[in-house]
Enzyme design. Structure first.
Site, PDB file in Angstrom:
ATOM      1  N   ARG A  31       0.968  -1.092   0.231  1.00  0.00           N
ATOM      2  CA  ARG A  31      -0.413  -0.434   0.239  1.00  0.00           C
ATOM      3  C   ARG A  31       1.162   1.182   0.128  1.00  0.00           C
ATOM      4  NH1 ARG A  31      -1.286   2.028   4.897  1.00  0.00           N
ATOM      5  NH2 ARG A  31      -2.341  -0.170   5.645  1.00  0.00           N
ATOM      6  N   TYR A  83     -16.304  16.663 -15.908  1.00  0.00           N
ATOM      7  CA  TYR A  83     -16.642  15.645 -15.930  1.00  0.00           C
ATOM      8  C   TYR A  83     -17.549  14.664 -14.605  1.00  0.00           C
ATOM      9  CZ  TYR A  83     -16.757  10.156 -14.731  1.00  0.00           C
ATOM     10  OH  TYR A  83     -16.910   9.065 -14.033  1.00  0.00           O
ATOM     11  N   ASP A 155      -7.190  19.104 -14.458  1.00  0.00           N
ATOM     12  CA  ASP A 155      -7.523  18.017 -14.850  1.00  0.00           C
ATOM     13  C   ASP A 155      -6.680  17.547 -16.021  1.00  0.00           C
ATOM     14  OD1 ASP A 155      -8.802  15.339 -15.791  1.00  0.00           O
ATOM     15  OD2 ASP A 155     -10.186  15.867 -14.456  1.00  0.00           O
ATOM     16  N   LYS A 180      -7.134   6.737 -19.691  1.00  0.00           N
ATOM     17  CA  LYS A 180      -8.487   7.005 -20.864  1.00  0.00           C
ATOM     18  C   LYS A 180      -6.883   6.856 -21.970  1.00  0.00           C
ATOM     19  CE  LYS A 180     -12.135   7.355 -18.947  1.00  0.00           C
ATOM     20  NZ  LYS A 180     -12.166   8.229 -17.442  1.00  0.00           N
TER      21      LYS A 180
HETATM   22  C1  LIG Z   1     -12.277  14.105 -17.116  1.00  0.00           C
HETATM   23  C2  LIG Z   1     -12.584  13.775 -16.510  1.00  0.00           C
HETATM   24  N1  LIG Z   1     -11.401  13.411 -14.736  1.00  0.00           N
HETATM   25  C3  LIG Z   1     -11.473  12.285 -14.465  1.00  0.00           C
HETATM   26  C4  LIG Z   1     -12.496  10.743 -14.235  1.00  0.00           C
HETATM   27  C5  LIG Z   1     -12.479   9.914 -13.435  1.00  0.00           C
HETATM   28  O1  LIG Z   1     -11.692   9.423 -13.633  1.00  0.00           O
HETATM   29  P1  LIG Z   1     -11.793   7.621 -13.931  1.00  0.00           P
HETATM   30  O2  LIG Z   1     -13.132   6.916 -14.636  1.00  0.00           O
HETATM   31  O3  LIG Z   1     -10.241   7.231 -13.780  1.00  0.00           O
HETATM   32  O4  LIG Z   1     -12.035   7.056 -12.336  1.00  0.00           O
HETATM   33  C6  LIG Z   1     -13.013  11.265 -15.757  1.00  0.00           C
HETATM   34  C7  LIG Z   1     -13.380   9.617 -16.357  1.00  0.00           C
HETATM   35  O5  LIG Z   1     -14.175   9.520 -17.201  1.00  0.00           O
HETATM   36  C8  LIG Z   1     -12.726  12.037 -16.617  1.00  0.00           C
HETATM   37  O6  LIG Z   1     -12.921  11.894 -18.186  1.00  0.00           O
END
Ligand SMILES: Cc1ncc(COP(=O)(O)O)c(C=O)c1O
Length: 364
Positions: A31, A83, A155, A180
């Site tokens: 961890r 998101y 992000d 992604k």
């Molecule tokens: C721009 C963005 N940030 C954060 C996330 C969250 O990531 P995760 O699905 O890996 O938890 C996503 C998921 O679609 C996203 O598109």
């Protein structure tokens, strides 16, 4: 690497032998740290031009770790187009812990200034935003933030470090859903953070270990493999994204196309300055804005798979109002453009003529 292995091994172990209590070789418990994760964390820091990398069990766990830097009474200014899961984490979990969120349009960075007060601790920027592809000026935002001693987190999921380097533009924290483009093959769920500041890194490593939402060694191996081809995949994503955006813009049944590469696109010049190219994400609406017609289009697609997520080599299509952004109330999502006919495409790296033919038959 032991035995001269060219690929980093998957250290599928939870613990490590100690010769005497505390007598270990740098790893005590997985961890806290794991060699495969460590290799990935170093690689991610390097491609983001940062000093310290951290990976988590998902993108949401990475965002969660950032918010745990805050205390009740602290305030966050976030972009209002983001998101849906980030919005849900902020409003449905952390508001109950006494953290206040302001969701505002950041297309003009100076808008931020009016919301800053002595409690403001974090600015949350997504650029390009999901799903409206708004472009936020990272450098201008960082200049405002620096005057007030506030953290700026970006992000960078949609752009990836191939297209955009937020730390170089003045951000304090870069966040990724590594699920992604970094992973790139739709076979892993993971999150990542990269920072420059040592003290900030130490606080985040403490949260990573204390809260425990870490990524497993096998997944770290997959993302290490994924980032080896990131630059080549991104080149093709951008090339195909441009062709698809231009095709949609010329289609008589399409109302709006959201892709920052168009010369008349809002903040196109900022995108041109802070990004190397415009990415493979394209959203569009149909004339008449009909919910049922949009659903029919996504159902008819054959090469684009109707699915949540984005950033893999295979093209995906989504209907944000009923899928990724269903957790945002209708009035709120419509204010930012997430209307009933909006369709979001993650344009993959397939033959572009096949992708355009698929859209043609689905739109009709
Ligand atoms: C721009 C963005 N940030 C954060 C996330 C969250 O990531 P995760 O699905 O890996 O938890 C996503 C998921 O679609 C996203 O598109």
């Amino acid at each position: 690497m032991a035995y001269g292995a060219v690929m980093p091994p998957i250290y599928q172990t939870s613990t490590y032998a100690q010769s005497t209590p505390g007598g270990h070789k740098g790893y005590e418990y997985s961890r806290t740290q794991n060699p495969t994760r460590h290799a990935l964390e170093k690689a991610l820091a390097s491609i983001e031009n940062g000093n310290h990398g951290l990976t988590f069990g998902s993108g949401m766990a990475a965002i969660d770790a950032i918010i745990k830097l805050l205390k009740p009474g602290d305030e966050v200014i976030s972009t209002n187009d983001l998101y849906g899961g980030s919005y849900r984490l902020f409003t449905k979990i952390y508001e109950d812990f006494g953290i206040k969120f302001h969701f505002i349009g950041m297309e003009n960075a100076t808008n931020i200034e009016a919301y800053i007060n002595k409690n403001t601790k974090l600015i949350w920027v997504e650029t390009p935003t999901n799903p409206m592809m708004n472009i936020i000026d990272i450098k201008a935002t960082s200049e405002i933030v620096k005057k007030h001693n506030i953290l700026l987190a970006v992000d960078n999921t949609f752009a990836t470090p191939y297209l955009q380097l937020p730390l170089d533009l003045g951000a304090d924290i870069v966040m990724h859903s590594a699920t992604k483009y970094l992973g790139g093959h739709s076979d892993v769920v993971m999150g990542a953070l990269v920072v420059n500041d040592k003290m900030l890194a130490e606080r985040l490593y403490f949260i990573q270990n204390a809260s425990g939402a870490v990524s497993g060694p096998q997944d770290c191996f997959l993302v290490l493999r994924g980032i080896k081809t990131l630059h080549i995949r991104m080149e093709r994503h951008c090339e195909n994204g441009k062709a698809v955006a231009e095709y949609l813009a010329s289609h008589p049944k399409i109302e709006n196309v959201y892709w920052p590469g168009f010369e008349n696109y809002p903040n196109h010049n900022i995108a041109k300055t802070q990004m190397k190219d415009f990415g493979g994400m394209v959203s569009f609406t149909t004339k008449g804005n009909d919910y049922d017609k949009a659903i029919k289009i996504v159902e008819r697609l054959k090469i684009f798979t109707l699915a949540e997520s984005l950033g893999g080599v295979e093209s995906l299509a989504g209907h944000p109002a009923s899928m990724t952004h269903a957790s945002i109330p209708k009035e709120k999502r419509e204010q930012t453009g997430v209307v009933d006919s909006l369709i979001r495409l993650s344009v993959g790296i397939e033959d572009v003529d096949d992708l355009i033919a698929d859209l043609k038959q689905a739109i009709g």
